[in-house]
Design an enzyme around this catalytic site. Structure first.
Site, PDB file in Angstrom:
ATOM      1  N   PRO A  74       0.802  -1.015  -0.319  1.00  0.00           N
ATOM      2  CA  PRO A  74      -0.028  -0.272  -0.262  1.00  0.00           C
ATOM      3  C   PRO A  74       0.191   0.954  -0.233  1.00  0.00           C
ATOM      4  O   PRO A  74       2.399   1.159   0.514  1.00  0.00           O
ATOM      5  CB  PRO A  74      -0.332   0.358   1.188  1.00  0.00           C
ATOM      6  CG  PRO A  74       0.076  -1.027   2.333  1.00  0.00           C
ATOM      7  CD  PRO A  74       1.252  -1.850   1.233  1.00  0.00           C
ATOM      8  N   GLU A  75       0.257   2.387  -0.671  1.00  0.00           N
ATOM      9  CA  GLU A  75       1.443   3.579  -0.052  1.00  0.00           C
ATOM     10  C   GLU A  75       0.765   4.664   0.586  1.00  0.00           C
ATOM     11  O   GLU A  75      -0.777   3.500   1.069  1.00  0.00           O
ATOM     12  CB  GLU A  75       0.884   4.548  -1.694  1.00  0.00           C
ATOM     13  CG  GLU A  75       1.099   3.295  -3.375  1.00  0.00           C
ATOM     14  CD  GLU A  75       1.980   3.494  -4.527  1.00  0.00           C
ATOM     15  OE1 GLU A  75       2.568   5.436  -4.041  1.00  0.00           O
ATOM     16  OE2 GLU A  75       1.784   3.393  -5.374  1.00  0.00           O
ATOM     17  N   LYS A 101       4.655   3.689   5.640  1.00  0.00           N
ATOM     18  CA  LYS A 101       3.395   2.939   6.024  1.00  0.00           C
ATOM     19  C   LYS A 101       3.107   2.003   7.068  1.00  0.00           C
ATOM     20  O   LYS A 101       2.703   1.204   7.107  1.00  0.00           O
ATOM     21  CB  LYS A 101       4.018   2.001   4.794  1.00  0.00           C
ATOM     22  CG  LYS A 101       4.477   2.617   3.613  1.00  0.00           C
ATOM     23  CD  LYS A 101       5.132   1.785   2.403  1.00  0.00           C
ATOM     24  CE  LYS A 101       5.149   2.560   1.263  1.00  0.00           C
ATOM     25  NZ  LYS A 101       5.997   2.338   0.123  1.00  0.00           N
ATOM     26  N   ARG A 157      12.091  -2.562  -8.698  1.00  0.00           N
ATOM     27  CA  ARG A 157      10.630  -1.950  -9.069  1.00  0.00           C
ATOM     28  C   ARG A 157      10.565  -1.818 -10.346  1.00  0.00           C
ATOM     29  O   ARG A 157      11.196  -0.606 -11.074  1.00  0.00           O
ATOM     30  CB  ARG A 157      10.477  -0.586  -7.953  1.00  0.00           C
ATOM     31  CG  ARG A 157      10.829  -1.515  -6.627  1.00  0.00           C
ATOM     32  CD  ARG A 157      10.030  -3.164  -6.035  1.00  0.00           C
ATOM     33  NE  ARG A 157       8.204  -2.265  -5.957  1.00  0.00           N
ATOM     34  CZ  ARG A 157       7.868  -1.499  -4.849  1.00  0.00           C
ATOM     35  NH1 ARG A 157       9.067  -0.933  -4.121  1.00  0.00           N
ATOM     36  NH2 ARG A 157       6.831  -1.344  -5.055  1.00  0.00           N
TER      37      ARG A 157
END
Ligand SMILES: [Zn+2]
Length: 285
Positions: free
Chosen positions: A2-3, A55, A266
């Site tokens: 999740p951001e 996060k 990424r």
């Protein structure tokens, strides 16, 4: 993963259900947490506030303890009324915090630690409030100083470094570079001071826009001609470049490029024409 905006919204929702209320029940499948609770019971304490730091989600209790949870890929917090049916099996339950109105359940939360104010401040993995782009205490000038200390690294990788600036995940990484017109593979040492400031301000603005009350669950950085208020079946429809490999750039029409980047490979999306390298070199997608 999740951001930061997702964790922020979770913290806001949990805060509304828990903050200012007396804890009437606590359970966990984590022995460390139950031991902490045996020593200093949470029942009878009040939840003072819930906040996100990048996060991490922090639940502060009136006894001085803070429960810090990190969702990684799998975790989520749900709020239920007493007696309401849970949306996940009981076997996924890791933490339960109850008050007279609600039951907050942390499902498959993989990281959960109880901290004192001192151990929280000392903890190197949990960012301070001044590092979090969504915190009112965020210090952009300090973030710029931390960022330029990574001169040899590529800017998109440094944007993901939660110690430099907490809250930017992989989607916002590509979107921020695009909106700021900076090539994600550019080394930090090649960026101007103005570009560094623009990147930080852009990240802050894009992420903040996604935690407005009406912003929904999907990430929106691009609104096109009409404002999108409904859930898009294709999440990339509301983004500038992320997830849009080969599709025309929304500014210049050039095909959007995609490449794996950094030690963790990424995925990065960008437009080579709108985001040129400072020396004019090409980056293959
Ligand atoms: Zn373009």
């Amino acid at each position: 993963m999740p951001e930061g905006d997702t964790i922020f919204r979770t913290a806001r929702t949990l805060g509304r259900a828990l903050a200012g209320k007396l804890v009437t029940g606590f359970q966990s499948t984590y022995p460390k947490l139950t031991r902490c609770n045996d020593d200093t019971p949470l029942v009878g304490q009040t939840v003072e506030r819930v906040e996100s730091r990048g996060k991490w989600l922090l639940i502060h209790f009136s006894g001085g303890g803070t429960l810090a949870t990190h969702m990684l890929m799998s975790g989520s917090w749900h709020i239920y009324r007493h007696g309401e049916r849970w949306q996940q099996p009981r076997a996924n339950m890791r933490i339960v915090i109850e008050n007279n109105d609600y039951v907050a359940v942390g499902f498959r939360v993989p990281v959960a630690e109880m901290h004192t104010a001192q151990s929280l401040a000392r903890n190197a993995r949990i960012p301070g409030a001044a590092t979090d782009v969504l915190s009112g205490a965020f210090d952009a000038a300090e973030a710029a100083r931390r960022l330029v200390a990574h001169g040899d690294e590529e800017i998109a990788d440094v944007l993901l470094d939660q110690k430099v600036m907490a809250g930017v995940g992989n989607v916002f990484k590509s979107e921020t570079c695009f909106v700021a017109g900076v090539n994600p593979f550019c080394r930090v040492s090649a960026l101007s001071g103005e570009q560094v400031r623009a990147l930080i301000a852009t990240a802050q603005k894009l992420i903040a826009a996604n935690v407005l009350e009406d912003s929904g669950d999907g990430i929106v950085t691009y609104r096109g001609r009409k404002r999108r208020t409904t859930h898009e079946s294709d999440p990339s429809a509301s983004l500038w470049v992320y997830g849009r490999r080969g599709e025309p750039c929304r500014r210049c029409g050039e095909p959007v490029r995609r490449r794996l980047q950094g030690p963790d490979a990424r995925v990065t999306f960008w437009c080579q024409r709108c985001q040129p390298m400072p020396d004019g070199s090409d980056v293959d997608g």
